[in-house]
Design a protein around this motif. Structure first.
Motif, mmCIF file in Angstrom:
data_model
loop_
_atom_site.group_PDB
_atom_site.id
_atom_site.type_symbol
_atom_site.label_atom_id
_atom_site.label_comp_id
_atom_site.label_asym_id
_atom_site.label_seq_id
_atom_site.Cartn_x
_atom_site.Cartn_y
_atom_site.Cartn_z
ATOM 1 N N ARG A 136 0.842 -1.190 0.000
ATOM 2 C CA ARG A 136 0.000 0.000 0.000
ATOM 3 C C ARG A 136 0.878 1.242 0.000
ATOM 4 N NH1 ARG A 136 -4.333 -2.038 4.630
ATOM 5 N NH2 ARG A 136 -5.528 -3.419 3.239
ATOM 6 N N VAL A 137 0.471 2.228 -0.775
ATOM 7 C CA VAL A 137 1.158 3.514 -0.748
ATOM 8 C C VAL A 137 0.722 4.271 0.499
ATOM 9 C CG1 VAL A 137 1.454 5.737 -1.897
ATOM 10 C CG2 VAL A 137 1.352 3.638 -3.248
ATOM 11 N N ASN A 138 1.687 4.816 1.225
ATOM 12 C CA ASN A 138 1.423 5.637 2.401
ATOM 13 C C ASN A 138 1.777 7.086 2.084
ATOM 14 O OD1 ASN A 138 1.232 3.655 5.110
ATOM 15 N ND2 ASN A 138 2.276 2.768 3.351
ATOM 16 N N LEU A 139 0.789 7.964 2.125
ATOM 17 C CA LEU A 139 1.029 9.404 2.062
ATOM 18 C C LEU A 139 0.845 9.921 3.485
ATOM 19 C CD1 LEU A 139 -0.997 10.336 -1.165
ATOM 20 C CD2 LEU A 139 1.365 9.523 -0.977
ATOM 21 N N THR A 140 1.925 10.394 4.092
ATOM 22 C CA THR A 140 1.912 10.691 5.521
ATOM 23 C C THR A 140 2.106 12.182 5.769
ATOM 24 O OG1 THR A 140 2.798 8.503 6.024
ATOM 25 C CG2 THR A 140 2.978 10.178 7.745
ATOM 26 N N ALA A 141 1.181 12.755 6.536
ATOM 27 C CA ALA A 141 1.257 14.163 6.928
ATOM 28 C C ALA A 141 1.829 14.268 8.335
ATOM 29 C CB ALA A 141 -0.125 14.797 6.878
ATOM 30 N N ILE A 142 2.754 15.220 8.523
ATOM 31 C CA ILE A 142 3.370 15.436 9.829
ATOM 32 C C ILE A 142 3.295 16.915 10.189
ATOM 33 C CG2 ILE A 142 4.903 13.447 9.697
ATOM 34 C CD1 ILE A 142 7.156 15.300 8.806
ATOM 35 N N ALA A 143 3.322 17.188 11.497
ATOM 36 C CA ALA A 143 3.257 18.565 11.994
ATOM 37 C C ALA A 143 4.657 19.159 12.030
ATOM 38 C CB ALA A 143 2.615 18.590 13.378
ATOM 39 N N LEU A 144 5.205 19.410 10.830
ATOM 40 C CA LEU A 144 6.566 19.919 10.714
ATOM 41 C C LEU A 144 6.666 20.785 9.468
ATOM 42 C CD1 LEU A 144 9.546 19.756 11.767
ATOM 43 C CD2 LEU A 144 9.862 17.897 10.110
ATOM 44 N N ARG A 145 7.217 21.976 9.624
ATOM 45 C CA ARG A 145 7.412 22.859 8.481
ATOM 46 C C ARG A 145 8.602 22.377 7.653
ATOM 47 N NH1 ARG A 145 5.906 27.959 7.360
ATOM 48 N NH2 ARG A 145 5.092 28.303 9.461
ATOM 49 N N VAL A 148 -3.055 30.814 3.624
ATOM 50 C CA VAL A 148 -2.758 29.697 4.514
ATOM 51 C C VAL A 148 -1.254 29.632 4.733
ATOM 52 C CG1 VAL A 148 -4.768 28.349 3.779
ATOM 53 C CG2 VAL A 148 -2.575 28.005 2.632
ATOM 54 N N ASP A 149 -0.879 29.123 5.896
ATOM 55 C CA ASP A 149 0.531 28.963 6.244
ATOM 56 C C ASP A 149 0.941 27.519 5.989
ATOM 57 O OD1 ASP A 149 3.039 29.351 7.162
ATOM 58 O OD2 ASP A 149 2.504 29.510 9.284
ATOM 59 N N LEU A 150 2.076 27.319 5.358
ATOM 60 C CA LEU A 150 2.547 25.964 5.051
ATOM 61 C C LEU A 150 3.345 25.424 6.233
ATOM 62 C CD1 LEU A 150 3.656 26.410 1.331
ATOM 63 C CD2 LEU A 150 1.518 25.468 2.194
ATOM 64 N N ASP A 151 2.643 25.133 7.331
ATOM 65 C CA ASP A 151 3.318 24.702 8.548
ATOM 66 C C ASP A 151 3.238 23.191 8.761
ATOM 67 O OD1 ASP A 151 0.606 24.900 8.900
ATOM 68 O OD2 ASP A 151 0.686 25.972 10.804
ATOM 69 N N TYR A 152 2.782 22.450 7.752
ATOM 70 C CA TYR A 152 2.757 20.985 7.790
ATOM 71 C C TYR A 152 3.467 20.451 6.550
ATOM 72 C CZ TYR A 152 -0.312 20.613 11.811
ATOM 73 O OH TYR A 152 -0.806 20.665 13.084
ATOM 74 N N THR A 153 3.836 19.182 6.606
ATOM 75 C CA THR A 153 4.458 18.502 5.471
ATOM 76 C C THR A 153 3.686 17.217 5.210
ATOM 77 O OG1 THR A 153 6.624 19.390 6.056
ATOM 78 C CG2 THR A 153 6.588 17.506 4.558
ATOM 79 N N SER A 154 3.436 16.924 3.924
ATOM 80 C CA SER A 154 2.658 15.733 3.587
ATOM 81 C C SER A 154 3.143 15.166 2.258
ATOM 82 C CB SER A 154 1.165 16.077 3.536
ATOM 83 O OG SER A 154 0.381 14.903 3.425
ATOM 84 N N GLY A 155 2.354 14.229 1.699
ATOM 85 C CA GLY A 155 2.759 13.560 0.477
ATOM 86 C C GLY A 155 1.688 13.573 -0.593
ATOM 87 N N ALA A 156 2.132 13.573 -1.839
ATOM 88 C CA ALA A 156 1.243 13.483 -2.998
ATOM 89 C C ALA A 156 1.973 12.723 -4.093
ATOM 90 C CB ALA A 156 0.837 14.869 -3.493
ATOM 91 N N ILE A 157 1.207 12.051 -4.946
ATOM 92 C CA ILE A 157 1.773 11.378 -6.114
ATOM 93 C C ILE A 157 0.903 11.679 -7.322
ATOM 94 C CG2 ILE A 157 2.890 9.532 -4.812
ATOM 95 C CD1 ILE A 157 0.550 7.700 -5.535
ATOM 96 N N TYR A 158 1.505 11.612 -8.501
ATOM 97 C CA TYR A 158 0.731 11.803 -9.723
ATOM 98 C C TYR A 158 1.336 10.966 -10.838
ATOM 99 C CZ TYR A 158 4.398 15.047 -11.354
ATOM 100 O OH TYR A 158 5.581 15.608 -11.747
ATOM 101 N N MET A 159 0.494 10.631 -11.809
ATOM 102 C CA MET A 159 0.944 9.863 -12.962
ATOM 103 C C MET A 159 1.641 10.777 -13.952
ATOM 104 S SD MET A 159 -2.116 7.194 -13.791
ATOM 105 C CE MET A 159 -2.194 5.637 -12.915
ATOM 106 N N ASN A 160 2.707 10.267 -14.557
ATOM 107 C CA ASN A 160 3.372 11.086 -15.559
ATOM 108 C C ASN A 160 2.533 11.135 -16.833
ATOM 109 O OD1 ASN A 160 3.982 8.818 -17.231
ATOM 110 N ND2 ASN A 160 5.798 8.392 -15.992
ATOM 111 N N SER A 161 2.950 11.943 -17.773
ATOM 112 C CA SER A 161 2.130 12.228 -18.948
ATOM 113 C C SER A 161 1.992 11.034 -19.884
ATOM 114 C CB SER A 161 2.701 13.427 -19.713
ATOM 115 O OG SER A 161 4.047 13.188 -20.084
ATOM 116 N N ARG A 162 2.776 9.971 -19.668
ATOM 117 C CA ARG A 162 2.633 8.780 -20.517
ATOM 118 C C ARG A 162 1.401 7.962 -20.146
ATOM 119 N NH1 ARG A 162 5.795 4.788 -20.760
ATOM 120 N NH2 ARG A 162 6.624 4.854 -18.654
ATOM 121 N N ILE A 163 0.880 8.155 -18.934
ATOM 122 C CA ILE A 163 -0.294 7.421 -18.475
ATOM 123 C C ILE A 163 -1.423 8.429 -18.297
ATOM 124 C CG2 ILE A 163 -1.248 5.867 -16.747
ATOM 125 C CD1 ILE A 163 1.094 4.646 -18.165
ATOM 126 N N SER A 164 -2.386 8.409 -19.199
ATOM 127 C CA SER A 164 -3.494 9.360 -19.126
ATOM 128 C C SER A 164 -4.738 8.704 -19.701
ATOM 129 C CB SER A 164 -3.162 10.650 -19.884
ATOM 130 O OG SER A 164 -2.938 10.374 -21.259
#
Length: 407
Positions: free
Chosen positions: A76-85, A100-116
């Motif tokens: 499973r992919v884990n996208l984890t948010a933490i209370a850290l700038r 908004v203030d960017l006072d948290y750090t988290s994760g994101a993923i996206y498909m490249n342009s070859r997969i659409s």
């Protein structure tokens, strides 16, 4: 992607849904073209997936995205948010939620342009984190990272499921249709599937294979070209609980179990040859008016013997004559056997909409959505000039069609 404020036309509907009383996804008219169960190793496949957003590391919420917040464990992919700038940027002016203030750090993923995907169905199976201040998001965005955008999200308490289709209005501003469904249970307790289906005329949103809402947006859907998938765990934004008051709730993780992408089996220009007679479906004498009979005849390559089969959405199709630009239509909404099939101006009525049933011999039957009967030839005739009718499915050879793509 621009985060400047844009005027928005918003249609919002709140739905509390009963899972036993809502129609779900039908994949019979679709082909699975991509699947990832994240079971190939401890890292994302770099030929398919990238970290962060396609346009950078932040969006409409309080977390800056970082590659280190993306991991794989237990398939499973884990996208984890933490209370850290993790950035020196202190305030951004978002399109929808102000500064908004960017006072948290988290994760994101996206498909490249070859997969659409240009039209079809995307299914995401995932488990959202329990913290109300997290904002799990599914987005389909064009490769140029502008509009239109198809999206689903879970916000505030874990029962709110949002969905929207954003597009460019005739005046050039951002417009949208959207809504919110409220599930009966807490979606952080288990895995659930979230799905988006779109075609030339309709976009539909699903939760656990159950329809939440369909929007008919024929004009606006023409803005869609190739769409690629973005999955992210936001903080704040549409989930407005103030993270600084519950930072001890973090870390929080969005768990992604699988991704599927399905495309329409038919989307192009075709001939339709009856299996019994070996004759072609055509508009009688190539006429252009409404209510003209559809008949079978020897194939000559004429435009009135050619058909554009287009995916409406939600596993349904319209069948358009190339010459007249009118569609196959069961005349006068009849449901009786031997009711005639004609051409008529398309107005997205159920007697003009068809499912395409595939057979083991590579032929198909066209099933009318309104009558649930199939396109056949009157009395099963093999003679040229005999009209197309609808009839209860009986597996007769005249109910089967050889569909061949021309372009």
């Amino acid at each position: 992607m621009s985060l400047s404020c844009l005027s928005t036309i918003l249609v919002v509907v709140i739905i509390v849904f009963n899972l036993q009383n809502t129609l779900g996804i039908d994949r019979d008219d679709l082909t699975l073209v991509f699947e990832d169960s994240f079971d190939s190793g401890p890292r994302l496949n770099g030929s398919i997936w990238n970290s962060d957003y396609p346009w950078g590391t932040f969006y409409n919420h309080r977390a800056n995205m970082a590659r280190r917040q993306v991991s794989i464990s237990n398939n499973r992919v884990n996208l984890t948010a933490i209370a850290l700038r993790s950035t020196t940027i202190t305030n951004i002016d978002t399109a929808d939620y102000g500064l908004v203030d960017l006072d948290y750090t988290s994760g994101a993923i996206y498909m490249n342009s070859r997969i659409s995907l240009t039209r079809g169905l995307v299914v995401i199976r995932m488990q959202v984190p329990p913290a109300k201040s997290t904002w799990p998001m599914i987005m389909l965005v064009p490769t140029d990272e502008t509009l239109p955008i198809l999206s689903m999200d879970i916000f505030d308490d874990r029962k709110n499921i949002g969905y929207s289709f954003q597009y460019t209005s005739p005046s050039g501003s951002r417009a949208s249709v959207s809504g919110t469904a409220r599930s009966l249970g807490d979606n952080s307790n288990d895995m659930h599937s979230y799905s988006i289906d779109w075609g030339y005329d309709k976009v539909t949103f699903f939760y656990d294979n159950i329809t939440l809402r369909s929007f008919v947006q024929s004009t606006e859907l023409t803005q869609i070209t190739e769409m690629r998938l973005v999955l992210a765990l936001g903080v704040g934004g549409r989930s407005p609980s103030i993270p600084s008051l519950n930072a001890t709730d973090y870390p929080q993780s969005l768990l992604i179990d699988s991704v599927e992408m399905w495309s329409p089996k038919y989307d192009g220009r075709y001939t339709m040859i009856n299996l019994k007679s070996n004759l072609s479906a055509e508009v009688q004498s190539g006429q252009m008016q409404d209510r003209i009979l559809v008949v079978q005849n020897n194939y000559t390559g004429a435009a009135w013997q050619q058909w554009d089969i287009k995916y409406i959405g939600n596993s349904q199709y319209k069948i358009i004559n190339v010459n007249s630009r009118k569609v196959l239509d069961v005349h006068a909404w009849q449901t009786d056997d031997n009711a005639k099939v004609v051409q008529y101006t398309f107005n997205l009525k159920e007697n003009q909409i068809w499912h395409i049933m595939q057979h083991d011999d590579q032929t198909v039957s066209f099933v009318n959505v309104w009558s649930q009967k199939v396109a056949s030839i009157l009395n099963g005739s093999s003679q040229a000039g005999v009209q197309m009718v609808q009839r209860t499915l009986d597996n007769g050879l005249d109910q089967k069609w050889k569909v061949t793509r021309l372009n």
